[in-house]
Motif scaffolding. Structure first.
Motif, PDB file in Angstrom:
ATOM      1  N   LEU A 292      -6.550  -5.954   5.672  1.00 42.44           N
ATOM      2  CA  LEU A 292      -6.409  -7.092   6.578  1.00 42.44           C
ATOM      3  C   LEU A 292      -7.757  -7.661   7.026  1.00 42.44           C
ATOM      4  N   ASN A 293      -8.839  -7.027   6.597  1.00 43.13           N
ATOM      5  CA  ASN A 293     -10.199  -7.464   6.935  1.00 43.13           C
ATOM      6  C   ASN A 293     -10.445  -7.540   8.443  1.00 43.13           C
TER       7      ASN A 293
ATOM      8  N   VAL B 299       0.856  -1.190   0.000  1.00 41.50           N
ATOM      9  CA  VAL B 299       0.000   0.000   0.000  1.00 41.50           C
ATOM     10  C   VAL B 299       0.891   1.238   0.000  1.00 41.50           C
ATOM     11  N   PRO B 300       0.369   2.368  -0.465  1.00 44.06           N
ATOM     12  CA  PRO B 300       1.140   3.608  -0.375  1.00 44.06           C
ATOM     13  C   PRO B 300       1.453   3.948   1.092  1.00 44.06           C
ATOM     14  N   ASP B 301       2.583   4.574   1.328  1.00 37.78           N
ATOM     15  CA  ASP B 301       3.006   4.933   2.683  1.00 37.78           C
ATOM     16  C   ASP B 301       1.986   5.780   3.429  1.00 37.78           C
ATOM     17  N   ASN B 302       1.245   6.601   2.704  1.00 35.74           N
ATOM     18  CA  ASN B 302       0.290   7.501   3.371  1.00 35.74           C
ATOM     19  C   ASN B 302      -1.079   6.856   3.607  1.00 35.74           C
ATOM     20  N   THR B 303      -1.220   5.569   3.327  1.00 33.72           N
ATOM     21  CA  THR B 303      -2.468   4.858   3.629  1.00 33.72           C
ATOM     22  C   THR B 303      -2.678   4.914   5.137  1.00 33.72           C
ATOM     23  N   SER B 304      -3.893   5.202   5.549  1.00 33.92           N
ATOM     24  CA  SER B 304      -4.137   5.253   6.992  1.00 33.92           C
ATOM     25  C   SER B 304      -4.094   3.842   7.567  1.00 33.92           C
ATOM     26  N   LEU B 305      -3.677   3.773   8.807  1.00 31.47           N
ATOM     27  CA  LEU B 305      -3.676   2.475   9.488  1.00 31.47           C
ATOM     28  C   LEU B 305      -5.093   1.908   9.505  1.00 31.47           C
ATOM     29  N   LEU B 306      -6.094   2.767   9.676  1.00 28.87           N
ATOM     30  CA  LEU B 306      -7.480   2.315   9.677  1.00 28.87           C
ATOM     31  C   LEU B 306      -7.823   1.594   8.375  1.00 28.87           C
ATOM     32  N   ASP B 307      -7.461   2.183   7.238  1.00 31.11           N
ATOM     33  CA  ASP B 307      -7.730   1.537   5.951  1.00 31.11           C
ATOM     34  C   ASP B 307      -6.935   0.241   5.810  1.00 31.11           C
ATOM     35  N   ALA B 308      -5.704   0.238   6.263  1.00 25.01           N
ATOM     36  CA  ALA B 308      -4.905  -0.983   6.190  1.00 25.01           C
ATOM     37  C   ALA B 308      -5.571  -2.103   6.983  1.00 25.01           C
TER      38      ALA B 308
END
Length: 146
Positions: free
Chosen positions: A28-29, A14-23
């Motif tokens: 990770l579902n 994922v791009p570095d600026n992806t939020s942890l929430l989205d990750a």
């Protein structure tokens, strides 16, 4: 990039600026962590990062590499709820429960630092966690009794 969530290692593309929430939710579902305001003002998205309750909506996933991330899913052990989770159930602290994951994560962080907080310390520690159903008295009781 590699992150550790609930004691498991994951590799994300994922791009570095992806939020942890989205990750967590999308990649990770792990959907227990909720999206609330997207501005770190409501507390619904809090997770533990190295033991600190942290809003995942504004935390770039790149900033949590080499850190221990715990989500609401990671609190249960061997089929048994965390004492804070059980106390929230026992005290009927949930109504709609949308805020519950963030509330519980903030409460876990508090109790790990201060096992016997006063009512005022609980109130202060829970600032930044909003319950739109206004079950605050039951939330405070649950944290006190856990």
């Amino acid at each position: 990039m590699k992150i550790n969530v609930n004691a498991k290692d994951y590799t994300l593309d994922v791009p570095d600026n992806t939020s942890l929430l989205d990750a967590l939710r999308v990649h990770l579902n792990l959907t227990g962590t909720k999206y609330g305001c997207g501005e770190a003002a409501c507390g619904a998205c809090k997770v533990l990062i190295d033991g600190h309750a942290t809003p995942s909506c504004i935390t770039p996933v790149a900033s949590v590499q080499h850190k221990a991330i715990i989500t609401i899913e990671g609190l249960e052990k061997d089929g048994k709820l965390h004492p804070i989770q059980q106390a929230f159930l026992d005290e009927d602290a949930f109504q709609c429960a949308y805020c519950a994951p963030g509330m519980i994560m903030a409460a876990v962080a508090l109790k790990e630092k201060n096992p016997k907080p006063t009512r005022q310390e609980i109130v202060e520690a829970m600032q930044g966690n909003i319950c739109r159903c206004c079950t605050y008295p039951r939330i405070i009781n649950a944290i006190s009794k856990a």
